[in-house]
Design an enzyme around this catalytic site. Structure first.
Site, PDB file in Angstrom:
ATOM      1  N   TYR A 104      57.717  55.046  87.144  1.00 46.79           N
ATOM      2  CA  TYR A 104      56.989  54.041  87.912  1.00 46.79           C
ATOM      3  C   TYR A 104      57.758  52.729  87.822  1.00 46.79           C
ATOM      4  O   TYR A 104      58.980  52.722  87.673  1.00 46.79           O
ATOM      5  CB  TYR A 104      55.550  53.938  87.385  1.00 46.79           C
ATOM      6  CG  TYR A 104      54.600  53.273  88.349  1.00 46.79           C
ATOM      7  CD1 TYR A 104      54.490  53.702  89.670  1.00 46.79           C
ATOM      8  CD2 TYR A 104      53.807  52.215  87.939  1.00 46.79           C
ATOM      9  CE1 TYR A 104      53.628  53.095  90.560  1.00 46.79           C
ATOM     10  CE2 TYR A 104      52.929  51.596  88.820  1.00 46.79           C
ATOM     11  CZ  TYR A 104      52.855  52.041  90.138  1.00 46.79           C
ATOM     12  OH  TYR A 104      52.005  51.429  91.008  1.00 46.79           O
TER      13      TYR A 104
ATOM     14  N   LYS B  17      43.662  78.026 101.130  1.00 46.44           N
ATOM     15  CA  LYS B  17      44.956  78.156 101.793  1.00 46.44           C
ATOM     16  C   LYS B  17      46.046  77.505 100.950  1.00 46.44           C
ATOM     17  O   LYS B  17      47.134  78.071 100.763  1.00 46.44           O
ATOM     18  CB  LYS B  17      44.877  77.473 103.159  1.00 46.44           C
ATOM     19  CG  LYS B  17      45.952  77.894 104.131  1.00 46.44           C
ATOM     20  CD  LYS B  17      45.568  79.222 104.770  1.00 46.44           C
ATOM     21  CE  LYS B  17      46.493  79.574 105.897  1.00 46.44           C
ATOM     22  NZ  LYS B  17      45.982  80.691 106.683  1.00 46.44           N
TER      23      LYS B  17
ATOM     24  N   ASP C 183      46.254  80.465 112.511  1.00 48.48           N
ATOM     25  CA  ASP C 183      45.308  81.372 113.174  1.00 48.48           C
ATOM     26  C   ASP C 183      45.975  82.094 114.335  1.00 48.48           C
ATOM     27  O   ASP C 183      45.611  83.231 114.659  1.00 48.48           O
ATOM     28  CB  ASP C 183      44.091  80.595 113.682  1.00 48.48           C
ATOM     29  CG  ASP C 183      43.398  79.843 112.565  1.00 48.48           C
ATOM     30  OD1 ASP C 183      42.851  80.495 111.674  1.00 48.48           O
ATOM     31  OD2 ASP C 183      43.449  78.599 112.573  1.00 48.48           O
TER      32      ASP C 183
ATOM     33  N   ALA D 208      43.120  81.977 120.734  1.00 46.92           N
ATOM     34  CA  ALA D 208      44.318  81.474 120.068  1.00 46.92           C
ATOM     35  C   ALA D 208      45.168  82.606 119.506  1.00 46.92           C
ATOM     36  O   ALA D 208      46.376  82.693 119.749  1.00 46.92           O
ATOM     37  CB  ALA D 208      43.913  80.512 118.950  1.00 46.92           C
ATOM     38  N   ALA D 209      44.535  83.509 118.741  1.00 48.55           N
ATOM     39  CA  ALA D 209      45.291  84.608 118.139  1.00 48.55           C
ATOM     40  C   ALA D 209      45.779  85.587 119.193  1.00 48.55           C
ATOM     41  O   ALA D 209      46.921  86.059 119.134  1.00 48.55           O
ATOM     42  CB  ALA D 209      44.426  85.325 117.102  1.00 48.55           C
TER      43      ALA D 209
END
Length: 477
Positions: A113, A168, A236, A271-272
């Site tokens: 730091y 995820k 997705d 979408a898929a």
């Protein structure tokens, strides 16, 4: 009754009378209620009683409550408490940040730091590209969602989406060695989502879009891909497409059919479905017929939105019309990305011999594997873990981003996706391949490594890599 699952699992703490047959009565009650008895742990022994933790699996929340109610009725058994194991896993969240360097002395502090960090800041200021080497950017992915299409739950909002996004991120780290962080946005406006992602992009090496509803997801991904110089990947769509391609490649090897000659019927042009069609066409499939609730999609069909009009331009070149069952006539492959009942067993009966059926609606497939006509279907896959050949995105996204980050790819190309699909398929040796084993286990640690190598190589071939491949960057498994 539905299959029991650890997703609906509880630990029941019971006080049992220390008498012959007391535990047998408890076990019988659990079995009579349709539960699956798991671990049995002795907590302590008291005068005349034993306290045990008994783990049971159920098929859903109501079933779990019925099991507990039945246990409470058993003579000589007192239920002290019931702990939902899935809720316990999520207490306080599933991920946390760990430091990579020690801070135990003044020297450590002054380098990590202020004042030492100021030198690093100025180095990046003078050469922004050095952020890839001097910050976490090189190994960090943002998992971005607006909570509008979460699992099968729909629009549940950003807070409710967090457990999925945390999961995820956990899988990114576990299988790909990638540091990911959930970013749940409190807006559904496409312009605001694009602006927010662009604003945080300097701190990340890639963007994983997740659970954003169609058709907005198409626009958001396309705009971000055009405006950012890091990979943007809507899992997705593309994760599903990669794993479907992998399973299909191996299924075609099982039935000995060339990919260029097959007829594919797909239900669910969301979408898929669009992404799966894209990757199949890029992999060599020539005949794809997509179906929605109105039947087959064909050029000129009234009422199509812009996405489906574009879809119709590239598929069903013979303009076959009818419901999904109708256009299954003579098809070699069915791909379900829709809902239960999208096709029937009678429709499958019209398919070509040695048919391939991927019924991937969750938790209930488009057609139950048990209902498929015997002798007609050679390979079956679903999205569920309790059937063979589970189509699971975790086979794709950790390795895809691992490979993309390793070469600092600026985008993820169709070539990289196709390469990922071939890599997943290649993990299964020819002598291991069979009707019930066309896709590797999600726990096979070779999958992410193979995908990362293939994606990195494809990125170099497609001219989107900014540095040479590394040798091995996956976390040890």
């Amino acid at each position: 009754m539905s299959h029991v699952s650890a997703s609906y699992s509880a630990t029941i703490r019971v006080r049992l009378s220390d008498a012959p047959g007391s535990f047998g009565r408890l076990a019988s009650a659990i079995g009579e209620a349709g539960g699956s008895l798991g671990a049995i742990d002795l907590v302590r022994v008291e005068s005349g009683t034993k306290i045990r933790d008994v783990t049971v699996d159920a098929s859903d929340t109501d079933h779990l409550e019925r099991i507990v109610a039945r246990v409470r009725q058993v003579e000589g058994v007192e239920v002290e408490r019931v702990s939902d194991r899935t809720f316990l896993m999520h207490l306080g969240g599933k991920i946390e940040m760990h430091s990579k360097v020690p801070v135990k002395t003044r020297d450590d502090l002054s380098m990590a730091y202020t004042p030492g960090v100021a030198r690093i800041c100025m180095a990046v200021h003078e050469d922004r590209d050095s952020a890839w080497n001097l910050t976490i950017k090189q190994n960090t992915v943002a998992v971005v969602s607006d909570g509008t299409a979460v699992l099968g739950l729909g629009d549940i909002g950003p807070e409710a989406a967090m457990p999925v996004m945390e999961g995820k991120a956990l899988l990114f780290k576990e299988f790909g060695g990638v540091d990911a962080w959930p970013i749940c946005l409190d807006t559904k406006d496409a312009d605001e989502i694009v602006a927010a992602v662009k604003a945080i992009a300097p701190g990340f090496g890639g963007i994983n879009l997740e659970d954003i509803s169609a058709p907005r997801c198409f626009e958001i991904e396309e705009r971000l891909r055009d405006e950012l110089d890091i990979p943007v990947f809507h899992d997705d769509q593309h994760g599903t497409a990669i794993v479907v391609l992998a399973a299909l490649l191996n299924a075609l090897r099982v039935v000995d059919k060339p990919i260029e000659e097959i007829k594919v019927v797909l239900t669910g042009v969301g979408a898929a479905g669009v992404a799966v069609t894209d990757i199949l066409l890029n992999a060599g499939v020539r005949t794809v017929i997509g179906c929605d609730s109105g039947g087959s999609i064909w050029k000129g069909r009234p009422g199509l939105n812009s996405v489906k009009q574009w879809y119709a331009e590239r598929t069903n070149l013979d303009c076959l019309q009818g419901g999904a069952d109708d256009v299954l006539e003579g098809a070699d492959v069915f791909l379900g990305l829709s809902q239960p009942g999208a096709i029937t067993a009678a429709g499958v009966e019209r398919m070509a011999d040695d048919a391939i059926v991927f019924a991937m609606a969750n938790p209930t497939p488009e057609v139950a594997p048990e209902e498929l006509p015997p002798g007609k279907v050679a390979v079956v896959a679903t999205g569920r873990s309790d059937y063979p050949n589970q189509i699971n995105n975790v086979l794709a996204f950790p390795g895809v981003f691992r490979g993309a980050l390793d070469v600092r790819a600026t985008t993820i190309t169709e070539g990289m996706k196709v390469a990922a699909g071939h890599a997943i398929a290649s993990v299964i040796a020819p002598d291991e391949l069979g009707p019930e084993y066309v896709i590797p286990s999600v726990f096979n640690r070779e999958v992410a490594k193979a995908v990362a190598r293939a994606v990195a190589e494809a990125a170099e071939q497609d001219g989107v890599a900014r540095r040479a491949r590394k040798t091995e960057t996956l976390a040890p498994g």
